[in-house]
Write a protein that holds these residues in place. Structure first.
Motif, PDB file in Angstrom:
ATOM      1  N   LEU A  30       0.816  -1.203   0.000  1.00  0.00           N
ATOM      2  CA  LEU A  30       0.000   0.000   0.000  1.00  0.00           C
ATOM      3  C   LEU A  30       0.854   1.260   0.000  1.00  0.00           C
ATOM      4  N   ARG A  31       1.992   1.217   0.683  1.00  0.00           N
ATOM      5  CA  ARG A  31       2.852   2.399   0.723  1.00  0.00           C
ATOM      6  C   ARG A  31       3.313   2.778  -0.683  1.00  0.00           C
ATOM      7  N   GLU A  32       3.770   1.790  -1.430  1.00  0.00           N
ATOM      8  CA  GLU A  32       4.196   2.056  -2.802  1.00  0.00           C
ATOM      9  C   GLU A  32       2.994   2.326  -3.701  1.00  0.00           C
ATOM     10  N   GLY A  33       1.871   1.634  -3.389  1.00  0.00           N
ATOM     11  CA  GLY A  33       0.660   1.883  -4.173  1.00  0.00           C
ATOM     12  C   GLY A  33       0.137   3.296  -4.006  1.00  0.00           C
ATOM     13  N   LEU A  34       0.292   3.863  -2.816  1.00  0.00           N
ATOM     14  CA  LEU A  34      -0.106   5.251  -2.593  1.00  0.00           C
ATOM     15  C   LEU A  34       0.849   6.224  -3.279  1.00  0.00           C
ATOM     16  N   ALA A  35       2.128   5.906  -3.248  1.00  0.00           N
ATOM     17  CA  ALA A  35       3.123   6.825  -3.806  1.00  0.00           C
ATOM     18  C   ALA A  35       3.004   6.935  -5.323  1.00  0.00           C
ATOM     19  N   ARG A  36       2.604   5.853  -5.982  1.00  0.00           N
ATOM     20  CA  ARG A  36       2.591   5.864  -7.446  1.00  0.00           C
ATOM     21  C   ARG A  36       1.576   6.841  -8.021  1.00  0.00           C
ATOM     22  N   PRO A  37       0.287   6.794  -7.638  1.00  0.00           N
ATOM     23  CA  PRO A  37      -0.643   7.778  -8.211  1.00  0.00           C
ATOM     24  C   PRO A  37      -0.336   9.211  -7.775  1.00  0.00           C
ATOM     25  N   LEU A  38       0.205   9.372  -6.556  1.00  0.00           N
ATOM     26  CA  LEU A  38       0.582  10.717  -6.126  1.00  0.00           C
ATOM     27  C   LEU A  38       1.714  11.260  -6.987  1.00  0.00           C
ATOM     28  N   LEU A  90     -11.987   5.814   4.456  1.00  0.00           N
ATOM     29  CA  LEU A  90     -11.782   4.377   4.420  1.00  0.00           C
ATOM     30  C   LEU A  90     -10.635   4.062   3.464  1.00  0.00           C
ATOM     31  N   LYS A  91      -9.873   3.020   3.786  1.00  0.00           N
ATOM     32  CA  LYS A  91      -8.694   2.713   2.979  1.00  0.00           C
ATOM     33  C   LYS A  91      -9.039   2.361   1.539  1.00  0.00           C
ATOM     34  N   ASP A  92     -10.150   1.625   1.356  1.00  0.00           N
ATOM     35  CA  ASP A  92     -10.454   1.234  -0.012  1.00  0.00           C
ATOM     36  C   ASP A  92     -10.868   2.420  -0.875  1.00  0.00           C
ATOM     37  N   ARG A  93     -11.015   3.607  -0.275  1.00  0.00           N
ATOM     38  CA  ARG A  93     -11.312   4.804  -1.055  1.00  0.00           C
ATOM     39  C   ARG A  93     -10.146   5.179  -1.962  1.00  0.00           C
ATOM     40  N   ILE A  94      -8.923   4.738  -1.624  1.00  0.00           N
ATOM     41  CA  ILE A  94      -7.759   5.119  -2.424  1.00  0.00           C
ATOM     42  C   ILE A  94      -7.799   4.490  -3.808  1.00  0.00           C
ATOM     43  N   SER A  95      -8.614   3.437  -3.992  1.00  0.00           N
ATOM     44  CA  SER A  95      -8.703   2.841  -5.324  1.00  0.00           C
ATOM     45  C   SER A  95      -9.484   3.722  -6.294  1.00  0.00           C
ATOM     46  N   ASP A  96     -10.286   4.671  -5.779  1.00  0.00           N
ATOM     47  CA  ASP A  96     -10.902   5.692  -6.634  1.00  0.00           C
ATOM     48  C   ASP A  96      -9.907   6.839  -6.735  1.00  0.00           C
ATOM     49  N   VAL A  97      -8.938   6.665  -7.648  1.00  0.00           N
ATOM     50  CA  VAL A  97      -7.766   7.541  -7.673  1.00  0.00           C
ATOM     51  C   VAL A  97      -8.130   9.021  -7.802  1.00  0.00           C
ATOM     52  N   PRO A  98      -9.001   9.423  -8.730  1.00  0.00           N
ATOM     53  CA  PRO A  98      -9.321  10.858  -8.813  1.00  0.00           C
ATOM     54  C   PRO A  98      -9.912  11.413  -7.524  1.00  0.00           C
ATOM     55  N   ASP A  99     -10.815  10.656  -6.887  1.00  0.00           N
ATOM     56  CA  ASP A  99     -11.406  11.122  -5.631  1.00  0.00           C
ATOM     57  C   ASP A  99     -10.361  11.174  -4.524  1.00  0.00           C
ATOM     58  N   PHE A 100      -9.478  10.178  -4.488  1.00  0.00           N
ATOM     59  CA  PHE A 100      -8.434  10.175  -3.465  1.00  0.00           C
ATOM     60  C   PHE A 100      -7.490  11.362  -3.640  1.00  0.00           C
ATOM     61  N   LEU A 101      -7.077  11.629  -4.874  1.00  0.00           N
ATOM     62  CA  LEU A 101      -6.193  12.773  -5.123  1.00  0.00           C
ATOM     63  C   LEU A 101      -6.886  14.086  -4.768  1.00  0.00           C
ATOM     64  N   ALA A 102      -8.167  14.175  -5.095  1.00  0.00           N
ATOM     65  CA  ALA A 102      -8.914  15.400  -4.745  1.00  0.00           C
ATOM     66  C   ALA A 102      -8.979  15.570  -3.232  1.00  0.00           C
ATOM     67  N   ALA A 103      -9.147  14.457  -2.508  1.00  0.00           N
ATOM     68  CA  ALA A 103      -9.199  14.533  -1.049  1.00  0.00           C
ATOM     69  C   ALA A 103      -7.861  14.986  -0.484  1.00  0.00           C
ATOM     70  N   VAL A 104      -6.760  14.453  -1.017  1.00  0.00           N
ATOM     71  CA  VAL A 104      -5.436  14.848  -0.535  1.00  0.00           C
ATOM     72  C   VAL A 104      -5.213  16.337  -0.787  1.00  0.00           C
ATOM     73  N   ARG A 105      -5.579  16.808  -1.977  1.00  0.00           N
ATOM     74  CA  ARG A 105      -5.389  18.235  -2.284  1.00  0.00           C
ATOM     75  C   ARG A 105      -6.253  19.104  -1.369  1.00  0.00           C
ATOM     76  N   ARG A 106      -7.459  18.655  -1.105  1.00  0.00           N
ATOM     77  CA  ARG A 106      -8.359  19.460  -0.278  1.00  0.00           C
ATOM     78  C   ARG A 106      -7.810  19.583   1.152  1.00  0.00           C
ATOM     79  N   VAL A 107      -7.325  18.481   1.715  1.00  0.00           N
ATOM     80  CA  VAL A 107      -6.764  18.531   3.056  1.00  0.00           C
ATOM     81  C   VAL A 107      -5.493  19.374   3.074  1.00  0.00           C
ATOM     82  N   ALA A 108      -4.656  19.227   2.045  1.00  0.00           N
ATOM     83  CA  ALA A 108      -3.434  20.024   1.975  1.00  0.00           C
ATOM     84  C   ALA A 108      -3.745  21.509   1.898  1.00  0.00           C
ATOM     85  N   GLY A 109      -4.860  21.870   1.281  1.00  0.00           N
ATOM     86  CA  GLY A 109      -5.249  23.264   1.156  1.00  0.00           C
ATOM     87  C   GLY A 109      -6.023  23.798   2.341  1.00  0.00           C
ATOM     88  N   GLY A 110      -6.161  22.998   3.413  1.00  0.00           N
ATOM     89  CA  GLY A 110      -6.855  23.478   4.607  1.00  0.00           C
ATOM     90  C   GLY A 110      -8.305  23.077   4.685  1.00  0.00           C
TER      91      GLY A 110
END
Length: 458
Positions: free
Chosen positions: A256-264, A350-370
């Motif tokens: 999962l660690r490498e799986g998370l790093a790849r789409p990011l 939830l962890k399985d949310r990371i498989s929806d890559v566009p939604d996961f990336l949007a969530a990461v950006r939203r949290v990073a932006g406050g």
């Protein structure tokens, strides 16, 4: 052996002496038998305690094996399939097959969660009885008013016993009591733990139909497809303009660690660190600050709450850094614990949310932006809960429906499209919600954030 000491004048009273001797012998034998019985009882109690402890440890081991083994591999597989689906381009047949496979994986993950929770409620061991009962109340078939008054953590055996008492009681209320509300109170009194579960039902057995209680079903596909997002003031990461978002990952599973790093990385993010435990991201932050830290809630060495504690510590020491916590389980109590102080720059998925890559990336950006991110299944679980003292009880069913769509990051126009009503009608509903909840605009926080947070914290 015993000796009978008597006056010499009684030497001629042999029958009396024999009777006294026989009575003494009976008393001695009774004492011996009682001593043996007490020893057997003590050994039985000790043996029973050892058996219960061994069974509890075995259930914990099985739950952890499911969490660290099968569930992690299925999530990694779903992420690989998502990346494959994105690379298929215009082949609709292949994309449909991949999407179907991902759906089957999602179903398997949900079933595994139920099995693991039945084996052992991990949230109980990691976070205590109060948080575990909050999650139970949120999933109960009837509205539950929960009160927990405890002075810190209890012995694990006591917490487990209290948890299952409440769990079984709520299940029976839903099946047998024909109740519309329940009250659960847990308190310490005179060195004891008092657990009280009350309902307003009439008892009796229902018919044998398999009708599902209202509000306990799975959220709809629309709720599962996007993270619940609410905007607040932007902070460190400005977004856009060619600025690479800096991310640190804390996940003990290499897959999962490498799986998370790849789409990011593919999305242009700079991955500053790939951490395998909770100490590494804290050490990383002493030398460089990422915009957001993505952290698993369960990390070594105990795989209980190290990730959550690291997230809380990061937020306290570096409020400009966003924190996105990933969990295998739907635990509303943990979401509320994470959002207890502020919703800015924090998320829970939830962890399985990371498989929806566009939604996961949007969530990461939203949290990073406050901003804040709340998993839609958690939102749906909480929105299905009703309480007699719920401050949201003043809302009409339509207004609650609008509030749920607001929590899922829908704009007013998006809500109008979903409900097939006019934009002006939506605006009236939204205005009515704010008025009933007494939520005037304040500072940089939008009233939408306040409305969702009021729900989460009640």
């Amino acid at each position: 052996m015993a000796a009978l000491n008597h006056d010499a004048a009684l030497n001629d009273e042999r029958e009396l002496l024999d009777a006294v001797g026989a009575a003494a012998a009976i008393a001695l034998e009774t004492g011996r038998v009682q001593a043996e019985l007490r020893a057997h009882v003590d050994e039985l109690c000790g043996s029973r305690a050892r058996v219960i402890e061994a069974g509890q440890k075995e259930r914990q081991r099985l739950e952890r094996d499911l969490h660290d083994g099968a569930q992690q591999r299925l999530i990694a597989l779903s992420l690989d399939l998502a990346m494959l689906e994105a690379s298929l381009g215009g082949d609709p047949v292949a994309r449909a097959h991949v999407a179907q496979a991902r759906g089957e994986i999602a179903t398997s993950l949900a079933e595994l969660r139920d099995v693991a929770r039945g084996l052992h409620p991990a949230v109980l061991s990691a976070h205590g009885l109060a948080v575990a009962l909050e999650s139970l109340a949120a999933r109960a078939p009837v509205p539950v008013r929960l009160t927990v008054r405890l002075d810190g953590r209890l012995a694990e055996a006591v917490e487990v016993a209290a948890y299952y008492v409440v769990c079984e009681s709520l299940a029976n209320i839903g099946k047998q009591a024909r109740a519309t509300a329940a009250t659960v109170s847990v308190a310490q009194a005179d060195g004891r733990i008092v657990v009280e579960v009350l309902d307003n039902g009439h008892g009796g057995r229902r018919h044998r139909g398999r009708q599902r209680p209202a509000g306990t079903g799975r959220p709809g596909r629309g709720a599962r497809r996007q993270a619940a997002r609410v905007d607040v003031e932007r902070r460190r990461y400005p977004g856009g303009g060619g600025v690479a978002m800096r991310v640190a990952i804390a996940e003990d599973s290499v897959l999962l660690r490498e799986g998370l790093a790849r789409p990011l990385g593919d999305a242009g993010c700079e991955v500053l660190g790939r951490c395998g435990d909770a100490e590494e991201p804290l050490a990383l932050l002493r030398s460089q600050l990422p915009d957001v830290v993505v952290v698993d809630i369960r990390l070594p060495p105990t795989h209980s709450d190290e990730g959550l504690r690291a997230a809380v510590e990061i937020r306290a020491a570096h409020p400009e850094v966003g924190v996105l916590v990933l969990s295998q389980y739907v635990e509303p109590g943990l979401a509320m614990k994470l959002l207890a102080d502020s919703a800015e720059g924090v998320g829970c998925l939830l962890k399985d949310r990371i498989s929806d890559v566009p939604d996961f990336l949007a969530a990461v950006r939203r949290v990073a932006g406050g901003g804040s991110v709340i998993d839609p299944i958690i939102v749906s679980t909480l929105l299905s809960r009703r309480r007699s003292d719920d401050p949201l009880g003043r809302l009409t069913p339509r207004e609650r429906e609008v509030l749920e769509l607001m929590a899922a990051a829908n704009s007013n126009q998006g809500i109008a499209d979903r409900l097939v009503i006019t934009l002006r009608a939506v605006e009236k509903y939204v205005s009515s919600i704010f008025g009933k909840l007494d939520l005037p605009a304040r500072g940089s926080e939008s009233r939408r954030v306040l409305a969702v947070l009021m729900f989460l914290r009640t």
